[in-house]
Design a protein around this motif. Structure first.
Motif, PDB file in Angstrom:
ATOM      1  N   VAL A   1       0.848  -1.188   0.000  1.00 37.44           N
ATOM      2  CA  VAL A   1       0.000   0.000   0.000  1.00 37.44           C
ATOM      3  C   VAL A   1       0.881   1.235   0.000  1.00 37.44           C
ATOM      4  O   VAL A   1       1.999   1.224   0.524  1.00 37.44           O
ATOM      5  CB  VAL A   1      -0.916   0.017   1.250  1.00 37.44           C
ATOM      6  N   GLY A   2       0.383   2.316  -0.590  1.00 35.78           N
ATOM      7  CA  GLY A   2       1.091   3.580  -0.549  1.00 35.78           C
ATOM      8  C   GLY A   2       0.145   4.723  -0.229  1.00 35.78           C
ATOM      9  O   GLY A   2      -1.043   4.668  -0.577  1.00 35.78           O
ATOM     10  N   VAL A   3       0.653   5.748   0.432  1.00 34.64           N
ATOM     11  CA  VAL A   3      -0.105   6.966   0.720  1.00 34.64           C
ATOM     12  C   VAL A   3       0.780   8.148   0.341  1.00 34.64           C
ATOM     13  O   VAL A   3       1.921   8.245   0.800  1.00 34.64           O
ATOM     14  CB  VAL A   3      -0.513   7.062   2.206  1.00 34.64           C
ATOM     15  N   CYS A   4       0.260   9.037  -0.509  1.00 35.96           N
ATOM     16  CA  CYS A   4       1.085  10.147  -0.977  1.00 35.96           C
ATOM     17  C   CYS A   4       0.214  11.277  -1.512  1.00 35.96           C
ATOM     18  O   CYS A   4      -0.966  11.083  -1.809  1.00 35.96           O
ATOM     19  CB  CYS A   4       2.036   9.679  -2.083  1.00 35.96           C
ATOM     20  N   GLY A   5       0.820  12.440  -1.636  1.00 38.93           N
ATOM     21  CA  GLY A   5       0.154  13.574  -2.251  1.00 38.93           C
ATOM     22  C   GLY A   5       0.619  13.714  -3.688  1.00 38.93           C
ATOM     23  O   GLY A   5       1.817  13.650  -3.961  1.00 38.93           O
ATOM     24  N   ASN A   6      -0.318  13.888  -4.599  1.00 38.30           N
ATOM     25  CA  ASN A   6       0.025  14.004  -6.012  1.00 38.30           C
ATOM     26  C   ASN A   6      -1.057  14.823  -6.716  1.00 38.30           C
ATOM     27  O   ASN A   6      -2.250  14.639  -6.460  1.00 38.30           O
ATOM     28  CB  ASN A   6       0.132  12.620  -6.661  1.00 38.30           C
ATOM     29  N   ALA A   7      -0.647  15.689  -7.615  1.00 39.65           N
ATOM     30  CA  ALA A   7      -1.612  16.559  -8.279  1.00 39.65           C
ATOM     31  C   ALA A   7      -2.594  15.776  -9.140  1.00 39.65           C
ATOM     32  O   ALA A   7      -3.772  16.137  -9.251  1.00 39.65           O
ATOM     33  CB  ALA A   7      -0.876  17.593  -9.132  1.00 39.65           C
ATOM     34  N   GLU A   8      -2.126  14.687  -9.760  1.00 40.90           N
ATOM     35  CA  GLU A   8      -2.975  13.870 -10.622  1.00 40.90           C
ATOM     36  C   GLU A   8      -3.209  12.495  -9.981  1.00 40.90           C
ATOM     37  O   GLU A   8      -2.413  12.044  -9.164  1.00 40.90           O
ATOM     38  CB  GLU A   8      -2.319  13.681 -11.996  1.00 40.90           C
ATOM     39  N   ARG A   9      -4.303  11.836 -10.372  1.00 40.30           N
ATOM     40  CA  ARG A   9      -4.569  10.487  -9.876  1.00 40.30           C
ATOM     41  C   ARG A   9      -3.423   9.565 -10.280  1.00 40.30           C
ATOM     42  O   ARG A   9      -3.092   9.465 -11.472  1.00 40.30           O
ATOM     43  CB  ARG A   9      -5.889   9.956 -10.451  1.00 40.30           C
ATOM     44  N   PRO A  10      -2.778   8.876  -9.334  1.00 35.12           N
ATOM     45  CA  PRO A  10      -1.659   7.984  -9.682  1.00 35.12           C
ATOM     46  C   PRO A  10      -2.123   6.845 -10.584  1.00 35.12           C
ATOM     47  O   PRO A  10      -3.209   6.294 -10.412  1.00 35.12           O
ATOM     48  CB  PRO A  10      -1.197   7.445  -8.319  1.00 35.12           C
ATOM     49  N   THR A  11      -1.288   6.515 -11.545  1.00 34.35           N
ATOM     50  CA  THR A  11      -1.584   5.414 -12.461  1.00 34.35           C
ATOM     51  C   THR A  11      -0.366   4.501 -12.551  1.00 34.35           C
ATOM     52  O   THR A  11       0.750   4.887 -12.244  1.00 34.35           O
ATOM     53  CB  THR A  11      -1.929   5.940 -13.864  1.00 34.35           C
ATOM     54  N   GLY A  12      -0.594   3.286 -12.983  1.00 38.57           N
ATOM     55  CA  GLY A  12       0.487   2.319 -13.120  1.00 38.57           C
ATOM     56  C   GLY A  12      -0.091   0.970 -13.458  1.00 38.57           C
ATOM     57  O   GLY A  12      -1.308   0.814 -13.598  1.00 38.57           O
ATOM     58  N   ARG A  13       0.771  -0.029 -13.572  1.00 37.60           N
ATOM     59  CA  ARG A  13       0.343  -1.360 -13.942  1.00 37.60           C
ATOM     60  C   ARG A  13      -0.580  -1.949 -12.870  1.00 37.60           C
ATOM     61  O   ARG A  13      -0.132  -2.311 -11.782  1.00 37.60           O
ATOM     62  CB  ARG A  13       1.556  -2.275 -14.132  1.00 37.60           C
ATOM     63  N   GLY A  14      -1.880  -2.052 -13.176  1.00 36.91           N
ATOM     64  CA  GLY A  14      -2.821  -2.657 -12.244  1.00 36.91           C
ATOM     65  C   GLY A  14      -2.994  -1.890 -10.955  1.00 36.91           C
ATOM     66  O   GLY A  14      -3.351  -2.468  -9.918  1.00 36.91           O
ATOM     67  N   LEU A  15      -2.783  -0.579 -10.982  1.00 37.98           N
ATOM     68  CA  LEU A  15      -2.822   0.220  -9.756  1.00 37.98           C
ATOM     69  C   LEU A  15      -4.229   0.747  -9.493  1.00 37.98           C
ATOM     70  O   LEU A  15      -4.927   1.187 -10.399  1.00 37.98           O
ATOM     71  CB  LEU A  15      -1.856   1.392  -9.884  1.00 37.98           C
ATOM     72  N   VAL A  16      -4.640   0.689  -8.227  1.00 35.62           N
ATOM     73  CA  VAL A  16      -5.910   1.266  -7.775  1.00 35.62           C
ATOM     74  C   VAL A  16      -5.583   2.502  -6.940  1.00 35.62           C
ATOM     75  O   VAL A  16      -4.699   2.455  -6.086  1.00 35.62           O
ATOM     76  CB  VAL A  16      -6.718   0.264  -6.930  1.00 35.62           C
ATOM     77  N   ALA A  17      -6.281   3.603  -7.183  1.00 35.57           N
ATOM     78  CA  ALA A  17      -6.021   4.843  -6.447  1.00 35.57           C
ATOM     79  C   ALA A  17      -7.332   5.418  -5.915  1.00 35.57           C
ATOM     80  O   ALA A  17      -8.305   5.541  -6.655  1.00 35.57           O
ATOM     81  CB  ALA A  17      -5.328   5.864  -7.339  1.00 35.57           C
ATOM     82  N   HIS A  18      -7.365   5.759  -4.622  1.00 35.94           N
ATOM     83  CA  HIS A  18      -8.533   6.387  -3.989  1.00 35.94           C
ATOM     84  C   HIS A  18      -8.131   7.762  -3.456  1.00 35.94           C
ATOM     85  O   HIS A  18      -7.120   7.886  -2.755  1.00 35.94           O
ATOM     86  CB  HIS A  18      -9.055   5.540  -2.823  1.00 35.94           C
ATOM     87  N   HIS A  19      -8.920   8.774  -3.773  1.00 34.13           N
ATOM     88  CA  HIS A  19      -8.679  10.099  -3.225  1.00 34.13           C
ATOM     89  C   HIS A  19      -9.094  10.112  -1.764  1.00 34.13           C
ATOM     90  O   HIS A  19     -10.218   9.733  -1.415  1.00 34.13           O
ATOM     91  CB  HIS A  19      -9.462  11.152  -4.012  1.00 34.13           C
ATOM     92  N   LEU A  20      -8.197  10.537  -0.876  1.00 35.24           N
ATOM     93  CA  LEU A  20      -8.479  10.563   0.550  1.00 35.24           C
ATOM     94  C   LEU A  20      -8.936  11.938   1.033  1.00 35.24           C
ATOM     95  O   LEU A  20      -9.928  12.071   1.725  1.00 35.24           O
ATOM     96  CB  LEU A  20      -7.228  10.142   1.343  1.00 35.24           C
ATOM     97  N   ARG A  21      -8.213  12.952   0.658  1.00 42.92           N
ATOM     98  CA  ARG A  21      -8.535  14.311   1.076  1.00 42.92           C
ATOM     99  C   ARG A  21      -7.623  15.257   0.325  1.00 42.92           C
ATOM    100  O   ARG A  21      -6.725  14.832  -0.412  1.00 42.92           O
ATOM    101  CB  ARG A  21      -8.328  14.489   2.589  1.00 42.92           C
ATOM    102  N   ASP A  22      -7.829  16.559   0.509  1.00 39.62           N
ATOM    103  CA  ASP A  22      -6.914  17.558  -0.037  1.00 39.62           C
ATOM    104  C   ASP A  22      -6.034  18.065   1.091  1.00 39.62           C
ATOM    105  O   ASP A  22      -6.519  18.708   2.035  1.00 39.62           O
ATOM    106  CB  ASP A  22      -7.681  18.716  -0.677  1.00 39.62           C
TER     107      ASP A  22
END
Length: 293
Positions: free
Chosen positions: A144-165
């Protein structure tokens, strides 16, 4: 192919050679070498190029490295699933996070997870920037990863959920900015000195953008460890830009904290790979998403 062979192979990759891997695994180096030679024979490819006393991953080895990590994760998931039937949710989850995300929300997530699932152990791995967090998850080094990024993270088979600003704040030495209320505008930064992070971090990107817009913002110190920014601010070396997770700590330490007007924000994300998850990983994800809601 045996699990032990994959564990040996991944250890050599992670530790940079047979000698360090053997020491970390507490096995004799000849045993390690024989296991890898057998694995290469079974696969029909050379996994390492031997260059003197050093080894370098071959192209086949580079492909296998990520796959091997994922296979080991899947085996751990099967083992944890079997244990959870009788013991409840147990096991370990490896979480990659930038330093600001590790402070908040990861610290709060671990506290809540411990209350509901005391058998789950969370191991955090520090990353300098969001790109490093994403790479660690995609490569199977963390679940699992948690990070701040301007765009929704993408990658091979990656799932991304927006948590907060996540909101960025201005932190200054005790005494504050004369005449300022609780907020500051970018123009009020003109003429100030700053303690900044090295390039490639979200905070540094914010500083560079503001400096280009406002002008006359001087770098007093550039650091690679975010934890030393606040002590330097308190020593009067310069002001700092910090994520909102640091606000309470900065105020308790005696610094003055200001919000920006208009606010400076960055989306914060939870990322993980599609597919089989351990019970511990699922519990971490469920806890994180529940807090976000």
């Amino acid at each position: 192919m045996e699990r032990r062979q994959l564990e040996y192979f991944v250890a050599i990759v992670e530790h940079g050679g047979f000698t360090h891997a053997a020491r970390a695994l507490h096995v004799a180096q000849p045993s390690l070498s024989r296991a890898i030679t057998k694995l290469e024979q079974e696969l029909g490819v050379e996994l390492f190029h031997r260059v003197g006393r050093n080894v370098v991953l071959s192209s086949a080895g580079e492909v296998l490295a990520d796959r091997a990590r994922l296979v080991l994760r899947d085996l751990d998931a099967m083992h944890a699933a079997a244990r959870s039937i009788g013991e409840g949710v147990v096991g370990r989850v490896d979480v990659a996070a930038t330093s600001s995300s590790a402070l908040e929300p990861v610290t709060s997530i671990i506290a809540e997870l411990h209350d509901h699932h005391p058998g789950v152990v969370v191991s955090t791995s520090a990353a300098l920037a969001a790109a490093e967090v994403i790479a660690m998850v995609v490569q199977g080094r963390c679940e699992v990863g948690v990070c701040g990024n301007a765009e929704r993270p993408t990658g091979r088979g990656l799932v991304a959920h927006h948590l907060r600003d996540e909101e960025f704040l201005l932190v200054v030495p005790p005494g504050g900015i004369p005449g300022a209320g609780t907020t500051v505008t970018p123009d009020q930064l003109r003429g100030m000195r700053f303690v900044v992070m090295q390039p490639a971090t979200a905070v540094r990107a914010l500083f560079d953008r503001l400096a280009a817009t406002v002008g006359d913002m001087t770098i007093a110190a550039e650091v690679g460890d975010r934890s030393v920014v606040l002590p330097m601010v308190l020593k009067g070396i310069g002001a700092g830009l910090m994520p909102d997770g640091w606000a309470g700590l900065a105020q308790r330490a005696g610094a003055d904290v200001y919000r920006f007007s208009p606010p400076e924000r960055l989306p914060q994300w939870l990322v993980y790979r599609r597919g089989q998850l351990t019970a511990a990983t699922q519990a971490f994800i469920d806890t994180t998403l529940a807090r976000a809601r």
